[in-house]
Design a protein around this motif. Sequence first.
Motif, PDB file in Angstrom:
ATOM      1  N   GLY A 163      15.644  44.443   4.005  1.00  0.00           N
ATOM      2  CA  GLY A 163      14.719  44.472   5.137  1.00  0.00           C
ATOM      3  C   GLY A 163      13.288  44.137   4.772  1.00  0.00           C
ATOM      4  N   GLU A 164      12.706  44.883   3.802  1.00  0.00           N
ATOM      5  CA  GLU A 164      11.309  44.640   3.433  1.00  0.00           C
ATOM      6  C   GLU A 164      11.132  43.309   2.708  1.00  0.00           C
ATOM      7  N   VAL A 165      12.164  42.886   1.964  1.00  0.00           N
ATOM      8  CA  VAL A 165      12.097  41.598   1.268  1.00  0.00           C
ATOM      9  C   VAL A 165      12.060  40.459   2.283  1.00  0.00           C
ATOM     10  N   LEU A 166      12.888  40.567   3.330  1.00  0.00           N
ATOM     11  CA  LEU A 166      12.901  39.558   4.390  1.00  0.00           C
ATOM     12  C   LEU A 166      11.540  39.459   5.063  1.00  0.00           C
ATOM     13  N   ALA A 167      10.901  40.616   5.338  1.00  0.00           N
ATOM     14  CA  ALA A 167       9.594  40.624   6.005  1.00  0.00           C
ATOM     15  C   ALA A 167       8.520  39.977   5.119  1.00  0.00           C
ATOM     16  N   ILE A 168       8.496  40.341   3.840  1.00  0.00           N
ATOM     17  CA  ILE A 168       7.486  39.777   2.930  1.00  0.00           C
ATOM     18  C   ILE A 168       7.692  38.271   2.787  1.00  0.00           C
ATOM     19  N   HIS A 169       8.943  37.854   2.665  1.00  0.00           N
ATOM     20  CA  HIS A 169       9.236  36.415   2.534  1.00  0.00           C
ATOM     21  C   HIS A 169       8.812  35.654   3.779  1.00  0.00           C
ATOM     22  N   ARG A 170       8.981  36.274   4.942  1.00  0.00           N
ATOM     23  CA  ARG A 170       8.565  35.617   6.183  1.00  0.00           C
ATOM     24  C   ARG A 170       7.051  35.385   6.194  1.00  0.00           C
ATOM     25  N   ILE A 171       6.277  36.376   5.760  1.00  0.00           N
ATOM     26  CA  ILE A 171       4.821  36.211   5.687  1.00  0.00           C
ATOM     27  C   ILE A 171       4.465  35.142   4.658  1.00  0.00           C
ATOM     28  N   TRP A 172       5.192  35.131   3.550  1.00  0.00           N
ATOM     29  CA  TRP A 172       4.986  34.111   2.514  1.00  0.00           C
ATOM     30  C   TRP A 172       5.157  32.711   3.110  1.00  0.00           C
ATOM     31  N   GLU A 173       6.197  32.547   3.927  1.00  0.00           N
ATOM     32  CA  GLU A 173       6.443  31.251   4.556  1.00  0.00           C
ATOM     33  C   GLU A 173       5.364  30.915   5.582  1.00  0.00           C
ATOM     34  N   LEU A 174       4.939  31.905   6.373  1.00  0.00           N
ATOM     35  CA  LEU A 174       3.903  31.661   7.371  1.00  0.00           C
ATOM     36  C   LEU A 174       2.610  31.184   6.721  1.00  0.00           C
ATOM     37  N   LEU A 175       2.275  31.752   5.566  1.00  0.00           N
ATOM     38  CA  LEU A 175       1.052  31.350   4.864  1.00  0.00           C
ATOM     39  C   LEU A 175       1.241  30.097   4.019  1.00  0.00           C
ATOM     40  N   ASP A 176       2.492  29.637   3.927  1.00  0.00           N
ATOM     41  CA  ASP A 176       2.802  28.434   3.152  1.00  0.00           C
ATOM     42  C   ASP A 176       2.251  28.554   1.728  1.00  0.00           C
ATOM     43  N   ILE A 177       2.558  29.671   1.082  1.00  0.00           N
ATOM     44  CA  ILE A 177       2.077  29.874  -0.286  1.00  0.00           C
ATOM     45  C   ILE A 177       2.705  28.840  -1.228  1.00  0.00           C
ATOM     46  N   PRO A 192       8.751  23.855 -11.387  1.00  0.00           N
ATOM     47  CA  PRO A 192       8.962  23.900  -9.927  1.00  0.00           C
ATOM     48  C   PRO A 192       9.330  25.282  -9.405  1.00  0.00           C
ATOM     49  N   ASP A 193       9.739  26.185 -10.299  1.00  0.00           N
ATOM     50  CA  ASP A 193      10.066  27.561  -9.872  1.00  0.00           C
ATOM     51  C   ASP A 193       8.845  28.484  -9.895  1.00  0.00           C
ATOM     52  N   THR A 194       7.665  27.949 -10.190  1.00  0.00           N
ATOM     53  CA  THR A 194       6.467  28.793 -10.307  1.00  0.00           C
ATOM     54  C   THR A 194       6.205  29.576  -9.024  1.00  0.00           C
ATOM     55  N   ALA A 195       6.288  28.905  -7.867  1.00  0.00           N
ATOM     56  CA  ALA A 195       6.032  29.590  -6.589  1.00  0.00           C
ATOM     57  C   ALA A 195       7.041  30.698  -6.354  1.00  0.00           C
ATOM     58  N   LEU A 229       8.281  36.592  -6.361  1.00  0.00           N
ATOM     59  CA  LEU A 229       8.990  37.771  -6.857  1.00  0.00           C
ATOM     60  C   LEU A 229       8.017  38.790  -7.439  1.00  0.00           C
ATOM     61  N   MET A 230       6.997  38.308  -8.156  1.00  0.00           N
ATOM     62  CA  MET A 230       5.994  39.229  -8.707  1.00  0.00           C
ATOM     63  C   MET A 230       5.193  39.901  -7.594  1.00  0.00           C
ATOM     64  N   ALA A 231       4.872  39.161  -6.517  1.00  0.00           N
ATOM     65  CA  ALA A 231       4.137  39.751  -5.392  1.00  0.00           C
ATOM     66  C   ALA A 231       4.991  40.795  -4.683  1.00  0.00           C
ATOM     67  N   PHE A 249      18.025  37.965  -1.907  1.00  0.00           N
ATOM     68  CA  PHE A 249      17.019  36.912  -1.822  1.00  0.00           C
ATOM     69  C   PHE A 249      17.727  35.580  -2.079  1.00  0.00           C
ATOM     70  N   PRO A 250      18.244  34.942  -1.014  1.00  0.00           N
ATOM     71  CA  PRO A 250      19.057  33.731  -1.203  1.00  0.00           C
ATOM     72  C   PRO A 250      18.369  32.650  -2.033  1.00  0.00           C
ATOM     73  N   GLU A 251      17.024  32.619  -2.020  1.00  0.00           N
ATOM     74  CA  GLU A 251      16.294  31.572  -2.751  1.00  0.00           C
ATOM     75  C   GLU A 251      16.555  31.612  -4.263  1.00  0.00           C
ATOM     76  N   VAL A 252      16.974  32.779  -4.796  1.00  0.00           N
ATOM     77  CA  VAL A 252      17.190  32.872  -6.248  1.00  0.00           C
ATOM     78  C   VAL A 252      18.653  32.714  -6.632  1.00  0.00           C
ATOM     79  N   GLN A 253      19.528  32.497  -5.648  1.00  0.00           N
ATOM     80  CA  GLN A 253      20.945  32.349  -5.964  1.00  0.00           C
ATOM     81  C   GLN A 253      21.153  31.126  -6.847  1.00  0.00           C
ATOM     82  N   GLY A 254      21.951  31.304  -7.877  1.00  0.00           N
ATOM     83  CA  GLY A 254      22.225  30.223  -8.802  1.00  0.00           C
ATOM     84  C   GLY A 254      21.163  30.053  -9.876  1.00  0.00           C
ATOM     85  N   LYS A 255      20.127  30.903  -9.877  1.00  0.00           N
ATOM     86  CA  LYS A 255      19.069  30.819 -10.879  1.00  0.00           C
ATOM     87  C   LYS A 255      19.123  32.055 -11.779  1.00  0.00           C
TER      88      LYS A 255
END
Length: 550
Positions: free
Chosen positions: A78-92, A107-110, A115-117, A139-145
């Motif tokens: 739940g909280e991971v989804l919310a933080i990731h959504r804000i991350w996307e809104l700000l286009d970090i 390319p994995d720096t962002a 993850l650190m944030a 966190f689907p973005e890290v699957q396979g990594k």
Amino acid sequence: MFFRKVTSRSGGKEYTYLKLIENYREGNKVKQRVIANLGNLENLTPEKVEGLIDGLARICGLSRRPANIEAKKVLRYGEVLAIHRIWELLDIGGAVEAAFSGERYDPDTALLLELMAINQIIKPPNKQAISDWYRCLYFPEVQGKEFLDHHFYRALDSVAGVKERLEKEIFQRLSTITRVSRENTFCLLTTATVEPAPRSEFSHSPYGRYILEAPLEEQVVYLGILVSYEGMPFGHRILQEVPDEGDFREIMHYLQAEHGTQQCIFVGDRRLVAGTHLEVLMSHGYQYLVRRKVQSERELRLCERELTENRAEFKEVDGDLWYKEVTEGGVRFLVCYSPAVAKEKVIALAERLDAVEEELRRLQKVAASDYRFGKRAISRGAAILKDKYCRRYFDWHYSEATGELTWRRREEVIAREEKTAGSFLLETNTTLMDGRELVLAYTRLGQLGESFKEIRSFEARPKEFYRERNLSASIFVCVLAAMLEKTLEGLLRRAGLSLSSRQALELLEEVKVAINRVDDVEMKSVTSIEKTQEEILRAIGVQNPRAVVV
């Protein structure tokens, strides 16, 4: 063959029947016919349906063994989804790409930075290395990594090299979704404890041997957090422990050159010993707003006088915070008062004083008993006599002649404490803002300062040459985390939800992803989502959180 529900009406009442239908071909046409009528659907209880299935399976020679269900793991969602959504809104991610424009970078720096944030925001209580901890997130973005410690160290090192460009890129994107003014800003002066990064007990040397290393210690740093007029953090500077005017001059130069800032108010929070820093600010004409420790007789008299004689002149800041502006000796003070906090402190003080007296009565009995057995001295090492409340609010005396312990309350000290309970004193020299604006700004920045109380380091053994630079990168992660939280809170308020970001994230913490194996199939499911949790997610643009789980 297949089942079909057939509805019919009779005598004004509706009936539903279950029939078994078969398709058959007649010439070039496909037709249907009823093989069996299983009766009124209302009569088909769960027990009857199970009996029919069991009978059919038995006749056909099929085994109806229960599915083999194995619970694999439960992940934070739940909280991971919310933080990731804000991350996307700000286009970090876009900001990171722009900051490294023209340079080679991982390319994995962002993703590593995100993850650190997330780790900084959630602040897991266990001292687990982030390379292990991130596996507890859905966190689907890290699957396979596969991220190891050195991936995070390298990402941190890369970010340190472009920190100021990255701050600028993020600030530009932030300005597109919320109001962030730069003409007048704040610099929050605070201290932070940088926690050493968790690591294995043994480190592996380049030569293949395991060596035992001494544990790293926590590091206290002095910080200047750059904050917009609206309370949004957007940068930082590391200050010297012994204040130097050059620190403040460099901050002003940066704000003017990079953000066009005209005025900056330096704000000292409760954890900063404001005395020496205040002297530097005052002597060089910088604008400041600091909280005074009400200790001197002059400050005590000021608060006591205003709270007892001029209480009616206090103005409301919000429902439970009031202030009165006073000029004393050419200095602008703001006497602030919270009735609710005052009530709590008075009650707590009364309870604590009663507890001290109870301990003194026990000690009195022990002293009398010892005296009867010839002991003529009281144990001055008794814990209650060292208690700060006992020392501050009580006078006590032990008579070696009679073996009697007596005491009295310092009623004059207690009365003053009760009169000034719930109050604090702000001092300022700025004329940019009225009293109410200054009090609101101070309380808002004080809450922000709590985000920097503990900063997580993600480099277990930083190289000495790069220590300060990589420390600055860890602090940047903390600033970024605070920015994400502040953006979340703004979106919640815009949606009419009176929740802080911390309250919202605590509610969302209950939403998990459960991963189970049913026979040979892995299945993911989201735990139940309550109404308030749905409202939080909807406020930030997440309409169907279950759709993300695949």
